[in-house]
Design a protein around this motif. Structure first.
Motif, mmCIF file in Angstrom:
data_model
loop_
_atom_site.group_PDB
_atom_site.id
_atom_site.type_symbol
_atom_site.label_atom_id
_atom_site.label_comp_id
_atom_site.label_asym_id
_atom_site.label_seq_id
_atom_site.Cartn_x
_atom_site.Cartn_y
_atom_site.Cartn_z
ATOM 1 N N LEU A 102 0.837 -1.191 0.000
ATOM 2 C CA LEU A 102 0.000 0.000 0.000
ATOM 3 C C LEU A 102 0.874 1.244 0.000
ATOM 4 O O LEU A 102 1.945 1.266 0.612
ATOM 5 C CB LEU A 102 -0.903 0.035 1.237
ATOM 6 N N THR A 103 0.401 2.277 -0.661
ATOM 7 C CA THR A 103 1.023 3.585 -0.537
ATOM 8 C C THR A 103 0.603 4.157 0.815
ATOM 9 O O THR A 103 -0.264 3.588 1.500
ATOM 10 C CB THR A 103 0.534 4.522 -1.652
ATOM 11 N N ALA A 104 1.159 5.284 1.192
ATOM 12 C CA ALA A 104 0.746 5.928 2.444
ATOM 13 C C ALA A 104 -0.750 6.248 2.399
ATOM 14 O O ALA A 104 -1.478 6.019 3.382
ATOM 15 C CB ALA A 104 1.568 7.186 2.689
ATOM 16 N N GLU A 105 -1.225 6.739 1.265
ATOM 17 C CA GLU A 105 -2.651 7.052 1.116
ATOM 18 C C GLU A 105 -3.499 5.780 1.187
ATOM 19 O O GLU A 105 -4.573 5.770 1.788
ATOM 20 C CB GLU A 105 -2.895 7.782 -0.205
ATOM 21 N N GLY A 106 -3.014 4.702 0.580
ATOM 22 C CA GLY A 106 -3.731 3.430 0.633
ATOM 23 C C GLY A 106 -3.804 2.896 2.052
ATOM 24 O O GLY A 106 -4.846 2.394 2.493
ATOM 25 N N ALA A 107 -2.705 3.008 2.790
ATOM 26 C CA ALA A 107 -2.674 2.549 4.180
ATOM 27 C C ALA A 107 -3.637 3.366 5.039
ATOM 28 O O ALA A 107 -4.329 2.821 5.909
ATOM 29 C CB ALA A 107 -1.254 2.632 4.730
ATOM 30 N N GLU A 108 -3.697 4.666 4.771
ATOM 31 C CA GLU A 108 -4.607 5.534 5.525
ATOM 32 C C GLU A 108 -6.067 5.157 5.257
ATOM 33 O O GLU A 108 -6.879 5.057 6.182
ATOM 34 C CB GLU A 108 -4.355 6.991 5.132
ATOM 35 N N LEU A 109 -6.398 4.937 3.991
ATOM 36 C CA LEU A 109 -7.767 4.548 3.646
ATOM 37 C C LEU A 109 -8.105 3.195 4.247
ATOM 38 O O LEU A 109 -9.178 3.022 4.843
ATOM 39 C CB LEU A 109 -7.964 4.519 2.125
ATOM 40 N N GLU A 110 -7.214 2.232 4.117
ATOM 41 C CA GLU A 110 -7.481 0.903 4.666
ATOM 42 C C GLU A 110 -7.684 0.977 6.173
ATOM 43 O O GLU A 110 -8.594 0.342 6.717
ATOM 44 C CB GLU A 110 -6.340 -0.062 4.327
ATOM 45 N N ALA A 111 -6.876 1.764 6.862
ATOM 46 C CA ALA A 111 -7.012 1.905 8.311
ATOM 47 C C ALA A 111 -8.378 2.507 8.669
ATOM 48 O O ALA A 111 -9.026 2.062 9.615
ATOM 49 C CB ALA A 111 -5.882 2.770 8.860
ATOM 50 N N ARG A 112 -8.806 3.475 7.895
ATOM 51 C CA ARG A 112 -10.122 4.101 8.140
ATOM 52 C C ARG A 112 -11.254 3.099 7.929
ATOM 53 O O ARG A 112 -12.188 3.012 8.730
ATOM 54 C CB ARG A 112 -10.279 5.295 7.203
ATOM 55 N N LEU A 113 -11.169 2.324 6.861
ATOM 56 C CA LEU A 113 -12.198 1.321 6.573
ATOM 57 C C LEU A 113 -12.247 0.264 7.667
ATOM 58 O O LEU A 113 -13.319 -0.076 8.188
ATOM 59 C CB LEU A 113 -11.925 0.661 5.223
ATOM 60 N N SER A 114 -11.097 -0.270 8.011
ATOM 61 C CA SER A 114 -11.040 -1.341 9.005
ATOM 62 C C SER A 114 -11.372 -0.846 10.407
ATOM 63 O O SER A 114 -11.899 -1.604 11.227
ATOM 64 C CB SER A 114 -9.669 -2.011 8.991
ATOM 65 N N GLN A 115 -11.058 0.418 10.689
ATOM 66 C CA GLN A 115 -11.358 0.961 12.015
ATOM 67 C C GLN A 115 -12.851 0.892 12.300
ATOM 68 O O GLN A 115 -13.260 0.553 13.410
ATOM 69 C CB GLN A 115 -10.856 2.409 12.138
ATOM 70 N N THR A 116 -13.670 1.188 11.295
ATOM 71 C CA THR A 116 -15.118 1.135 11.520
ATOM 72 C C THR A 116 -15.547 -0.288 11.896
ATOM 73 O O THR A 116 -16.396 -0.476 12.761
ATOM 74 C CB THR A 116 -15.902 1.596 10.273
ATOM 75 N N GLN A 117 -14.932 -1.267 11.277
ATOM 76 C CA GLN A 117 -15.290 -2.662 11.558
ATOM 77 C C GLN A 117 -14.718 -3.127 12.898
ATOM 78 O O GLN A 117 -15.381 -3.858 13.635
ATOM 79 C CB GLN A 117 -14.835 -3.553 10.407
ATOM 80 N N ARG A 118 -13.509 -2.695 13.216
ATOM 81 C CA ARG A 118 -12.923 -3.055 14.510
ATOM 82 C C ARG A 118 -13.751 -2.471 15.650
ATOM 83 O O ARG A 118 -13.987 -3.133 16.665
ATOM 84 C CB ARG A 118 -11.467 -2.585 14.606
ATOM 85 N N GLU A 119 -14.184 -1.225 15.480
ATOM 86 C CA GLU A 119 -14.999 -0.590 16.513
ATOM 87 C C GLU A 119 -16.319 -1.334 16.711
ATOM 88 O O GLU A 119 -16.761 -1.542 17.847
ATOM 89 C CB GLU A 119 -15.256 0.871 16.163
#
Length: 153
Positions: A102-119
């Motif tokens: 992942l690029t830095a932007e890709g990692a940021e987007l993936e973290a945002r997507l997964s954060q909603t599911q982790r929460e």
């Protein structure tokens, strides 16, 4: 309405199927909204998720993990590369193979997507307790196949 041949157990299993559907819809709703803002879809999220978990993996490994054909992966992966979310590089040990990260932007987007599911999972598990979480994990492992079949190497 149940037909004459539907047993009480069948009715329970139909209910379980519906619960599975509604739970999955709730689990994917917020990430789907975030993806839609960028013109992306659920397969894009799956790609981002598994590339984030296993940076440097070969495209062939991602194909096996996702259980999709080369044709099914090609367009969404190409799109993720074109919008600057995924990098494709030659494998150092085999120049014919392509490795993903992942690029830095890709990692940021993936973290945002997964954060909603982790929460969501954290909230549900906290409310149901450790025994319920363990039982849920066991059911999910059984549905997914053998417990270590989908584990990273």
């Amino acid at each position: 309405m149940l037909d004459q041949k539907t047993t009480a157990r069948d009715a329970e299993l139909f209910e379980a199927i519906e619960l599975f559907f509604y739970a999955f819809r709730a689990f994917t709703a917020r990430p789907d909204e975030i993806l839609a803002e960028r013109g992306l879809a659920r397969l894009h999220h799956r790609i981002l998720y598994f590339v984030a978990r296993r940076p440097g993996q070969r495209v062939s490994d991602l194909l096996a993990t996702l259980g999709v054909s080369k044709q099914a992966l090609h367009a969404p992966l190409k799109q993720l590369v074109e919008v600057g979310l995924v990098l494709v590089e030659a494998d150092a040990s085999d120049g014919r193979a392509r490795c993903l990260s992942l690029t830095a932007e890709g990692a940021e987007l993936e973290a945002r997507l997964s954060q909603t599911q982790r929460e969501l999972l954290a909230r549900v598990f906290a409310g149901q307790g450790a025994a319920a979480e363990l039982a849920w994990r066991q059911v999910m492992q059984e549905l997914a196949g053998t417990p270590d079949e989908h584990e990273p190497e």
